[in-house]
Enzyme design. Structure first.
Site, short mmCIF file in Angstrom:
data_model
loop_
_atom_site.label_atom_id
_atom_site.label_comp_id
_atom_site.label_asym_id
_atom_site.label_seq_id
_atom_site.Cartn_x
_atom_site.Cartn_y
_atom_site.Cartn_z
CG HIS A 220 5.06 0.96 3.11
ND1 HIS A 220 4.42 2.08 2.62
CD2 HIS A 220 4.56 0.77 4.36
CE1 HIS A 220 3.58 2.53 3.52
NE2 HIS A 220 3.63 1.74 4.59
NE ARG B 118 2.25 6.20 9.20
CZ ARG B 118 1.26 5.63 8.52
NH1 ARG B 118 1.36 4.37 8.14
NH2 ARG B 118 0.17 6.30 8.21
CG HIS C 278 -0.20 0.16 2.53
ND1 HIS C 278 0.58 -0.84 3.08
CD2 HIS C 278 -0.10 1.21 3.37
CE1 HIS C 278 1.10 -0.43 4.20
NE2 HIS C 278 0.73 0.83 4.41
CG ASP D 242 1.50 4.98 4.88
OD1 ASP D 242 1.17 3.80 5.08
OD2 ASP D 242 2.63 5.42 5.16
C1 SIN Z 1 3.01 1.18 7.97
O1 SIN Z 1 3.20 2.28 8.49
O2 SIN Z 1 2.32 1.03 6.96
C2 SIN Z 1 3.69 -0.03 8.56
C3 SIN Z 1 5.13 -0.07 8.25
C4 SIN Z 1 5.87 -0.98 9.18
O3 SIN Z 1 5.35 -1.27 10.27
O4 SIN Z 1 6.98 -1.38 8.85
#
Ligand code: SIN
Length: 275
Positions: free
Chosen positions: A245, A260, A100, A102
């Site tokens: 990612h 995050r 995806h 984000d």
């Molecule tokens: C995310 O923020 O989409 C997850 C990325 C991760 O946990 O490595």
């Protein structure tokens, strides 16, 4: 003039580790610019051994723009700008476990995300990143020409994903170009992802499903990817405008945990002209 940062590429296509920077210290404009330039060139940057507080994390994020609030994810320290990323033995799902970009279902999807992991499993829990400029460039000219100008519906549904946590706002949905022009680099990037993109506008269900299936498969080509192995206090920052990612959940029942901070973006557009 401050010292130069050291940029150590992970692959020729995507990802670089930045050495010689302590993000707990004030960042000069010159150093910030070097990090920004490296980010635009390598798409995903990695930092090791960064013992930063949530306030320093927020401050670093704000250097890139106003901060984004996730529609549904839980947060820490009473601040929705500090998105909680946590998986342990009681989890039934891991955030970001499919490919995806984000919250691409936002009208103005996040420009970038900065993830600081405090606790990592002894093995596993890596994150894969894929370069969407490379994905677009690798398509044949007839397919590139078909995709340019198309738009797709992006829809989010976080029902049951975050347990009892009450969503911050309505689940977003939006229509975006299938190929978007990066506002800084002027490069064209493929902008459909299996997490949020549901249908291509103006096509029958069969046509849209077939085309999206092909593209979802195409973007997972390992030639477009790098893989990051986390350590405690690593940071990864990725540019959602040109990167997808996927976080691998291969470490159950171990714990992986961090914060995050996400930077707001602009409405995606397509332009034939390089910016
Ligand atoms: C995310 O923020 O989409 C997850 C990325 C991760 O946990 O490595």
């Amino acid at each position: 003039m401050s010292q130069s940062i050291e940029v150590e590429p992970l692959t020729p296509t995507i990802g670089a580790q930045i050495n010689g920077v302590d993000l707990s210290q004030p960042l000069s404009e010159d150093r910030f610019q070097q990090i920004h330039d490296a980010w635009m060139q390598h798409l995903v940057l990695f930092f090791r051994n960064q013992k930063i507080s949530p306030e320093q994390h927020l401050e670093f994020g704000r250097r890139f723009g106003a901060l984004h609030i996730h529609p549904a994810a839980p947060y820490l320290h009473d601040n929705p700008e500090l998105m909680k990323v946590h998986t342990d033995k009681n989890s039934h799902i891991q955030n970001g476990a499919g490919w995806h970009s984000d919250v691409s279902a936002d009208e103005e999807p996040p420009l970038g995300s900065i993830l600081h992991l405090h606790r990592v499993p002894p093995h596993g829990g890596d994150t894969l990143f894929a370069n969407m400029y490379a994905a677009f460039d690798a398509l044949s000219e007839p397919v590139q020409n078909l995709l340019i100008g198309l738009e797709a519906h992006h829809v989010s549904d976080y029902t049951n994903q975050y347990g009892d946590h009450k969503p911050q706002r309505e689940f977003p949905k939006a229509v975006h170009p299938v190929v978007r022009t990066h506002p800084v680099t002027g490069r064209q990037a493929l902008f459909v992802n299996v997490g949020f993109t549901k249908r291509i506008r103006g096509m029958s269900r069969m046509e849209s499903d077939a085309l999206l299936e092909m593209l979802f498969k195409h973007v997972t080509n390992p030639a477009f990817q790098c893989r990051f192995q986390w350590q405690p206090n690593s940071i990864a920052m990725w540019d959602n405008r040109c990167v997808q990612h996927l976080a691998i959940w291969d470490y159950y029942p171990e714990t992986r945990s961090g914060i995050r901070v996400t930077v707001k973006g602009d409405r995606p557009f397509y332009s034939e002209q390089a910016v």
